[in-house]
Enzyme design. Sequence first.
Site, short mmCIF file in Angstrom:
data_model
loop_
_atom_site.label_atom_id
_atom_site.label_comp_id
_atom_site.label_asym_id
_atom_site.label_seq_id
_atom_site.Cartn_x
_atom_site.Cartn_y
_atom_site.Cartn_z
N GLY A 1 -4.36 5.43 7.98
CA GLY A 1 -2.90 5.36 7.96
C GLY A 1 -2.41 3.94 8.17
N SER A 2 -1.26 3.81 8.78
CA SER A 2 -0.60 2.51 8.91
C SER A 2 -1.05 1.79 10.18
CB SER A 2 0.92 2.70 8.96
OG SER A 2 1.29 3.35 10.16
N GLY B 1 -2.07 3.10 13.97
CA GLY B 1 -3.39 2.70 14.45
C GLY B 1 -3.32 1.95 15.77
N GLU C 1 -8.87 2.94 9.51
CA GLU C 1 -8.77 2.51 8.12
C GLU C 1 -7.28 2.39 7.82
OE1 GLU C 1 -9.71 4.45 3.77
OE2 GLU C 1 -11.10 4.89 5.39
N CYS D 1 -3.63 2.10 -0.03
CA CYS D 1 -3.79 0.98 0.89
C CYS D 1 -4.36 -0.24 0.18
CB CYS D 1 -4.66 1.38 2.07
SG CYS D 1 -6.27 2.05 1.62
#
Length: 509
Positions: free
Chosen positions: A239-240, A244, A262, A296
């Site tokens: 995610g973002s 994170g 990630e 991403c």
Amino acid sequence: MSQHGTAIDRGLLDGPPANLIDGRFHPLPAGDAIASRNPSVPDDVVWQAEERLADVDAAVAAARAAQPAWNALGRDAREAILRRWQEVTRERAPRMAELITLEMGKVLSESRFEANALAGKVDITLGEHSAGRISDYEVAAGETKSGHCRYKPHGVMAVLGPFNFPAHLPNGHFVPALLAGNAVILKPSEKTPGVGQALAEMAVEAGVPAGIFGLVQGGPAVAASLSGHDGVDGVLFTGSWPVGRRILESNLDSPGRIVALELGGSNPSVVMPSADLRQAVTECARAAFATSGQRCTCTRRIILHADIADRFLNAFCKVASTIVVGPGDSEDPVFMGPVVNAAAVDDVLAFQSDLHASGGRILVEASRMDRPGHFVTPGVVLVDGFSVDRDRECFGPLVQVAIVESLDAAIEQANATRYGLAASIFTGDDAEWDRFFDDCRSGCINRNTGTAGASSMLPFGGLGHSGNHRPAGAFSVDYCAYPVASMVERGGAAAPPAGMLVKDDWFGA
């Protein structure tokens, strides 16, 4: 199959909204706290229910109770169940692809690719490039002594999935986690809960033992409870960076808990005079606007050498302005579907306005399409340059372009980011490629192909705000098990060292 209504009405799910705990589906209360809607037809609800926070504790308890027996089965038995998972995902791939497009909007060709990748992950994980990374080995440590490295599972792994690849990316975590002997609890993105439930239904059909695959639906409160739970041994998140960061903060006092992040990227592509311009334009456009810019690894920044800038921009802007945008399930050729929701459209347009206000020149304007659905057209903005303090990931079909005079300047601009996920250079010069590879700060560095589109046979991960050195892809098994070293003595002639006295008669008859 119905062409309207919820995922259940359309025959894409087996049962009503539910969490999976200890092998049983527990229906969730009716409501709309967690809801997904068709981005092409926002009035169509795909999945909705209330969340139930207490289910986190129940799912963790079931996983902890079941995991030792799962590990004791041995790798061969676990591989057999993963092969059954592979069969089920192949059988259900058409339904899964339709559900992915229905819930998050990507074009059906991309959804089919994603759905088919679920089965492929099993082959990759069981192959030498992946499973071989946690294979036991032995070394000689003396005439009668040997050294051994063996691997143990962490225990219970929480998988927090994204909306953009709602099936493939969680699958990329839990297949290696299950192989290594862990139990898994999946918390899907609240934007794609239906796909998460479909994964859980397939796990049950594949015969994954009760408690070894759990599902808890919910929003930030559920995610926070699961990722910081005392009974969880690892958190695997896609995610973002802001989310994170919160996960890292919540685990500061749990250094033994594996956290694999990630995250996003502000990915550059450099185009040099030696490049094949047709190749560069095609690949930059594909990588910038694939999945409506919601990957991403999408190209966010294009850095052009001045000698070819005009020719590149002339062609690139024509490509961007003629990309076909429409519903993901359209029968006509469509490259870009809608973005996931109205807020995503607003973010793209707001970022474009910010760039323009700070001096950027809009070459192709991203605009909201005058039709139902969350549709936005591609945008291209020419800027003076990039800097870390102005770096931002815009998760949509908007790309910035800067012009430089040399490879040195191009590398400096490519590295002007807090992120470090993917980068590309288009060049026909081997020396330029070698220099770019050596000096570019990124976990994935490509030549003459775009930043978006990775091979699952390779590691996948980034630097800086893009991750924490826990690459996924073929290396995802690394964070699913830990090595234990053992020294084993098979003889009985332990010799006392100098200064130590050991007499045989001290041990009696």
